[in-house]
Design an enzyme around this catalytic site. Sequence first.
Site, PDB file in Angstrom:
ATOM      1  N   TYR A 185      71.040  44.538  47.421  1.00  0.00           N
ATOM      2  CA  TYR A 185      71.344  43.138  47.760  1.00  0.00           C
ATOM      3  C   TYR A 185      72.200  42.524  46.656  1.00  0.00           C
ATOM      4  CZ  TYR A 185      70.947  38.222  48.962  1.00  0.00           C
ATOM      5  OH  TYR A 185      71.252  36.912  49.275  1.00  0.00           O
ATOM      6  N   LYS A 215      76.086  40.983  46.883  1.00  0.00           N
ATOM      7  CA  LYS A 215      76.487  39.618  46.522  1.00  0.00           C
ATOM      8  C   LYS A 215      77.475  39.621  45.335  1.00  0.00           C
ATOM      9  CE  LYS A 215      74.553  37.231  49.780  1.00  0.00           C
ATOM     10  NZ  LYS A 215      75.341  36.437  50.736  1.00  0.00           N
TER      11      LYS A 215
HETATM   12  P1  NDP Z   1      68.219  33.177  57.368  1.00  0.00           P
HETATM   13  O1  NDP Z   1      67.553  34.493  57.585  1.00  0.00           O
HETATM   14  O2  NDP Z   1      67.439  31.942  57.628  1.00  0.00           O
HETATM   15  O3  NDP Z   1      69.574  33.113  58.222  1.00  0.00           O
HETATM   16  C1  NDP Z   1      70.452  34.199  58.268  1.00  0.00           C
HETATM   17  C2  NDP Z   1      71.464  34.001  59.375  1.00  0.00           C
HETATM   18  O4  NDP Z   1      72.363  35.116  59.372  1.00  0.00           O
HETATM   19  C3  NDP Z   1      70.812  33.944  60.745  1.00  0.00           C
HETATM   20  O5  NDP Z   1      71.441  32.948  61.507  1.00  0.00           O
HETATM   21  C4  NDP Z   1      71.114  35.310  61.340  1.00  0.00           C
HETATM   22  O6  NDP Z   1      71.260  35.182  62.756  1.00  0.00           O
HETATM   23  C5  NDP Z   1      72.465  35.618  60.695  1.00  0.00           C
HETATM   24  N1  NDP Z   1      72.795  37.030  60.683  1.00  0.00           N
HETATM   25  C6  NDP Z   1      72.144  38.039  60.059  1.00  0.00           C
HETATM   26  N2  NDP Z   1      72.737  39.208  60.327  1.00  0.00           N
HETATM   27  C7  NDP Z   1      73.797  38.921  61.128  1.00  0.00           C
HETATM   28  C8  NDP Z   1      74.796  39.704  61.745  1.00  0.00           C
HETATM   29  N3  NDP Z   1      74.840  41.032  61.594  1.00  0.00           N
HETATM   30  N4  NDP Z   1      75.742  39.092  62.500  1.00  0.00           N
HETATM   31  C9  NDP Z   1      75.709  37.759  62.664  1.00  0.00           C
HETATM   32  N5  NDP Z   1      74.793  36.959  62.115  1.00  0.00           N
HETATM   33  C10 NDP Z   1      73.832  37.548  61.364  1.00  0.00           C
HETATM   34  O7  NDP Z   1      68.729  33.223  55.849  1.00  0.00           O
HETATM   35  P2  NDP Z   1      69.595  32.181  54.981  1.00  0.00           P
HETATM   36  O8  NDP Z   1      70.024  31.038  55.791  1.00  0.00           O
HETATM   37  O9  NDP Z   1      68.841  31.943  53.745  1.00  0.00           O
HETATM   38  O10 NDP Z   1      70.836  33.112  54.620  1.00  0.00           O
HETATM   39  C11 NDP Z   1      72.193  32.744  54.841  1.00  0.00           C
HETATM   40  C12 NDP Z   1      73.035  33.291  53.721  1.00  0.00           C
HETATM   41  O11 NDP Z   1      72.623  32.694  52.494  1.00  0.00           O
HETATM   42  C13 NDP Z   1      72.960  34.791  53.506  1.00  0.00           C
HETATM   43  O12 NDP Z   1      74.251  35.284  53.249  1.00  0.00           O
HETATM   44  C14 NDP Z   1      72.074  34.930  52.277  1.00  0.00           C
HETATM   45  O13 NDP Z   1      72.342  36.107  51.563  1.00  0.00           O
HETATM   46  C15 NDP Z   1      72.498  33.702  51.505  1.00  0.00           C
HETATM   47  N6  NDP Z   1      71.591  33.221  50.481  1.00  0.00           N
HETATM   48  C16 NDP Z   1      70.295  32.906  50.775  1.00  0.00           C
HETATM   49  C17 NDP Z   1      69.460  32.435  49.776  1.00  0.00           C
HETATM   50  C18 NDP Z   1      68.013  32.140  50.009  1.00  0.00           C
HETATM   51  O14 NDP Z   1      67.231  32.088  49.041  1.00  0.00           O
HETATM   52  N7  NDP Z   1      67.576  31.898  51.235  1.00  0.00           N
HETATM   53  C19 NDP Z   1      69.965  32.222  48.416  1.00  0.00           C
HETATM   54  C20 NDP Z   1      71.337  32.595  48.210  1.00  0.00           C
HETATM   55  C21 NDP Z   1      72.117  33.044  49.218  1.00  0.00           C
HETATM   56  P3  NDP Z   1      70.866  36.245  63.862  1.00  0.00           P
HETATM   57  O15 NDP Z   1      69.647  36.962  63.376  1.00  0.00           O
HETATM   58  O16 NDP Z   1      70.626  35.403  65.082  1.00  0.00           O
HETATM   59  O17 NDP Z   1      72.067  37.107  63.999  1.00  0.00           O
HETATM   60  C1  8X3 Z   2      68.889  34.923  47.628  1.00  0.00           C
HETATM   61  C2  8X3 Z   2      68.328  34.470  46.327  1.00  0.00           C
HETATM   62  O1  8X3 Z   2      67.111  35.283  44.231  1.00  0.00           O
HETATM   63  O2  8X3 Z   2      66.147  35.846  46.398  1.00  0.00           O
HETATM   64  O3  8X3 Z   2      70.214  35.315  47.491  1.00  0.00           O
HETATM   65  O4  8X3 Z   2      68.130  36.954  45.611  1.00  0.00           O
HETATM   66  S1  8X3 Z   2      67.382  35.710  45.624  1.00  0.00           S
END
Ligand code: NDP
Ligand code: 8X3
Length: 259
Positions: A157, A161
């Site tokens: 992961y 990133k």
């Molecule tokens: P969620 O799991 O709540 O949302 C993830 C979204 O991505 C869902 O809408 C899912 O929709 C979609 N998704 C996943 N795989 C696919 C795919 N193959 N094609 C299209 N859509 C996809 O997580 P977050 O909102 O937290 O995550 C969003 C982004 O933020 C990610 O890139 C994550 O790495 C990043 N992030 C998150 C953090 C956290 O702590 N939560 C911190 C830093 C970054 P569906 O399953 O319907 O396809």
């Molecule tokens: C998601 C934040 O710290 O869980 O990107 O990797 S962490």
Amino acid sequence: MNKLEGQWILVTGASAGIGEACAHRFAEDGASLILWARRMNRLETLAADLRDRHGAEVDIRQVDVRDRDLVIREAAALVQADRVPDVILNNAGLASGFDAIHEGDYDDWDRMIDTNVKGLLNVTREILPHMVTRGTGHVVNIGSTAGHQVYPKGNVYNASKFAVKALTEGINLDVAGTRVRVSSVDPGFVHTEFSRVRFHGDDERAEGVYEGFDPLTAGDVADCVHFVVTRPPHVNVFDLVLLPTAQRNVYVLDRDDPS
Ligand code: NDP
Ligand code: 8X3
């Protein structure tokens, strides 16, 4: 006047978490939306809500960003409909599994690299040429603090990133000479479905990640993304990092003393 009036914004991974919150924030400020994700039922509910609350124009499509042929077809359809997005929010992404590298699962690795890196590339490759031709546009990538600092068992992961960070820099260099902007928004802990997905549906373990401190909400991230996309055309926010106040870096987190 709404700042995003007349703009088409493509959000990948719009069915939950940060993507869904950004869709709300953009619609609230007058944007028209193209929303992609795999779970169509979620997108239908979201689109109805956005139309009701904000009168937004919303186009939803079931798109798995890993499916390159589908991304190519859907992007071509947007061009054909004269809907080249003004902004792409490359948000679709996930962590899958939490294992030491020597115990890692190949399917987890493929899922992360194919979504977080290759999915972002698929979408960008198909939309960016049209932005370059037009001379304007904005690519916003959701990175992470995990792309700045590695933590134990974060391995693949983290690598995905770090790749997003490199791509934000690389794309930015490659569009030099145009007015296309390229930005990254990199959050720390955000309370979404992220940990549930990482732990393969283990809700109790997932909720434990956010216990004893106030994590960011998806809305907090959406506010920052909205800030990034509403700067005047001569301003490019290159990288915006946001953390919960309790989180000082990837390792140092002030949790309430449970005793
Ligand atoms: P969620 O799991 O709540 O949302 C993830 C979204 O991505 C869902 O809408 C899912 O929709 C979609 N998704 C996943 N795989 C696919 C795919 N193959 N094609 C299209 N859509 C996809 O997580 P977050 O909102 O937290 O995550 C969003 C982004 O933020 C990610 O890139 C994550 O790495 C990043 N992030 C998150 C953090 C956290 O702590 N939560 C911190 C830093 C970054 P569906 O399953 O319907 O396809
Ligand atoms: C998601 C934040 O710290 O869980 O990107 O990797 S962490």
